[in-house]
Design a protein around this motif. Structure first.
Motif, PDB file in Angstrom:
ATOM      1  N   ALA A  89      39.502  14.153 -41.682  1.00 24.88           N
ATOM      2  CA  ALA A  89      38.607  13.961 -40.539  1.00 24.88           C
ATOM      3  C   ALA A  89      38.676  15.137 -39.579  1.00 24.88           C
ATOM      4  CB  ALA A  89      38.949  12.666 -39.828  1.00 24.88           C
ATOM      5  N   ILE A  90      39.865  15.638 -39.321  1.00 23.01           N
ATOM      6  CA  ILE A  90      40.014  16.801 -38.446  1.00 23.01           C
ATOM      7  C   ILE A  90      39.330  18.018 -39.069  1.00 23.01           C
ATOM      8  CG2 ILE A  90      41.698  18.424 -37.485  1.00 23.01           C
ATOM      9  CD1 ILE A  90      43.552  15.977 -37.099  1.00 23.01           C
ATOM     10  N   ILE A  97      43.097  11.631 -33.171  1.00 18.90           N
ATOM     11  CA  ILE A  97      43.531  10.619 -34.136  1.00 18.90           C
ATOM     12  C   ILE A  97      43.893   9.365 -33.355  1.00 18.90           C
ATOM     13  CG2 ILE A  97      45.143  10.028 -35.978  1.00 18.90           C
ATOM     14  CD1 ILE A  97      45.736  13.105 -36.153  1.00 18.90           C
ATOM     15  N   ASN A  98      43.279   8.247 -33.719  1.00 16.99           N
ATOM     16  CA  ASN A  98      43.535   6.957 -33.072  1.00 16.99           C
ATOM     17  C   ASN A  98      44.240   6.058 -34.084  1.00 16.99           C
ATOM     18  OD1 ASN A  98      43.489   4.624 -31.567  1.00 16.99           O
ATOM     19  ND2 ASN A  98      41.281   4.333 -31.662  1.00 16.99           N
ATOM     20  N   ASP A  99      45.563   5.922 -33.938  1.00 18.10           N
ATOM     21  CA  ASP A  99      46.393   5.237 -34.931  1.00 18.10           C
ATOM     22  C   ASP A  99      46.791   3.852 -34.438  1.00 18.10           C
ATOM     23  OD1 ASP A  99      48.211   4.380 -36.807  1.00 18.10           O
ATOM     24  OD2 ASP A  99      49.621   6.031 -36.528  1.00 18.10           O
ATOM     25  N   ALA A 118      45.541  18.165 -32.331  1.00 24.05           N
ATOM     26  CA  ALA A 118      44.608  17.061 -32.115  1.00 24.05           C
ATOM     27  C   ALA A 118      45.157  16.100 -31.061  1.00 24.05           C
ATOM     28  CB  ALA A 118      44.376  16.296 -33.420  1.00 24.05           C
ATOM     29  N   GLY A 119      44.246  15.461 -30.334  1.00 21.59           N
ATOM     30  CA  GLY A 119      44.660  14.380 -29.456  1.00 21.59           C
ATOM     31  C   GLY A 119      45.221  13.236 -30.284  1.00 21.59           C
ATOM     32  N   LEU A 120      46.088  12.443 -29.673  1.00 19.43           N
ATOM     33  CA  LEU A 120      46.752  11.364 -30.415  1.00 19.43           C
ATOM     34  C   LEU A 120      46.803  10.108 -29.569  1.00 19.43           C
ATOM     35  CD1 LEU A 120      48.356  10.455 -32.924  1.00 19.43           C
ATOM     36  CD2 LEU A 120      50.421  11.335 -31.803  1.00 19.43           C
ATOM     37  N   ARG A 157      53.102  16.611 -25.267  1.00 18.03           N
ATOM     38  CA  ARG A 157      52.947  15.422 -24.424  1.00 18.03           C
ATOM     39  C   ARG A 157      51.525  15.279 -23.891  1.00 18.03           C
ATOM     40  NH1 ARG A 157      57.147  12.594 -22.026  1.00 18.03           N
ATOM     41  NH2 ARG A 157      55.739  12.190 -20.282  1.00 18.03           N
ATOM     42  N   GLU A 158      50.909  16.394 -23.555  1.00 18.20           N
ATOM     43  CA  GLU A 158      49.594  16.324 -22.927  1.00 18.20           C
ATOM     44  C   GLU A 158      48.495  15.898 -23.897  1.00 18.20           C
ATOM     45  OE1 GLU A 158      50.348  20.765 -23.863  1.00 18.20           O
ATOM     46  OE2 GLU A 158      51.499  19.035 -23.139  1.00 18.20           O
ATOM     47  N   THR A 159      48.803  15.797 -25.179  1.00 15.83           N
ATOM     48  CA  THR A 159      47.800  15.353 -26.150  1.00 15.83           C
ATOM     49  C   THR A 159      47.864  13.852 -26.411  1.00 15.83           C
ATOM     50  OG1 THR A 159      49.242  15.697 -28.084  1.00 15.83           O
ATOM     51  CG2 THR A 159      47.933  17.588 -27.322  1.00 15.83           C
TER      52      THR A 159
END
Length: 264
Positions: A89-90, A97-99, A118-120, A157-159
């Motif tokens: 997807a990336i 990524i929404n886990d 990627a954002g997490l 951390r900021e992601t």
């Protein structure tokens, strides 16, 4: 964050956007209504949903992500717990990524997020495990384990954003409302909060309405959770929740500031 389910069996809108053209069209209409993020999912997470293979999930979501990456500047999120699906997807253009298993089913997602930047979104779930009796204590217990996985993989951390996972093994109205009432306690973990109450079953229990008729109730929770400090709202109906947030933010801005806040 707009929900774009490319599934035949999601609890609220299953089958409605189960083609590339329909999913893309719905996503673009959500952007027009004010969505900043499009959350693309290819497997229903409702209780009792039929599992799908990784290949089937990827066949559903990747063409949608590829199209959206070309047709909109909105951020694209992949709703998956599979590291391979997230990786593809990336590569196709997703940014987040929404886990829903909070890195605890396939921890390789943490390394992928670290490597790609990627954002997490790390979600709390109570499914398939013993839980602590106190709803917030269980949040801290689970999310701290997830955050340890992220830290070990050097995820920035900021992601990271955290999601308390309304409705995921939180079966009663009382449990979901207790979590909502105490949601601000989770800010002590030091991360922004993403919340997803949209059309959930506990809202139907409270209002007596079917899933497709719960947007007003969802908007009410959006206001309440914004007042509790939540930052991102995962919803089906973007327009009504944007309006609700406009009112909530105006209320927050109008509240009297303490001396310390005035100095800041």
């Amino acid at each position: 964050m707009a929900i774009v389910n490319v599934t035949p069996d999601s609890f609220s809108d299953g089958g409605r956007h189960f083609s590339v053209d329909r999913a893309v069209g719905h996503a673009l209409s959500c952007v027009a209504e004010g969505a900043d993020i499009l959350d693309i999912g290819g497997e229903s997470t409702r209780p009792g949903a039929t599992p799908v293979s990784a290949a089937e999930e990827q066949d559903r979501v990747l063409p949608v992500i590829e199209r959206l990456a070309r047709e909109t500047d909105a951020l694209i999120s992949i709703d998956t717990y599979r590291a391979r699906t997230a990786q593809l997807a990336i590569a196709a253009g997703a940014h987040i990524i929404n886990d829903v298993h909070g890195l605890q089913r396939e921890p390789e997602i943490a390394a992928l997020a670290s490597e790609t930047g990627a954002g997490l979104c790390i979600m709390h779930t109570g499914r398939g495990r013993d839980r602590l009796a106190d709803v917030v204590a269980d949040q801290f217990d689970y999310l701290n384990r997830s955050l340890s996985i992220a830290a070990a993989a050097n995820v920035a951390r900021e992601t990271i954003v955290l999601d308390p996972g309304f409705g995921f093994a939180k079966e009663t109205v009382e449990e979901n409302m207790a979590l909502m009432a105490r949601c601000d306690e989770l800010l002590a973990l030091g991360y922004p909060l993403l919340v997803g109450t949209s059309r959930k079953r506990f809202l139907g229990t409270l209002t007596g309405r079917d899933a497709g008729e719960r947007d007003a109730a969802t908007a009410a929770t959006t206001v309440l959770l914004r007042m509790k400090g939540a930052s991102v709202f995962r919803v089906h109906n973007v327009a009504i929740n944007r309006d609700a947030l406009a009112i909530a933010d105006a209320m927050i801005a109008a509240e009297p500031k303490t001396g310390e806040e005035q100095v800041q």
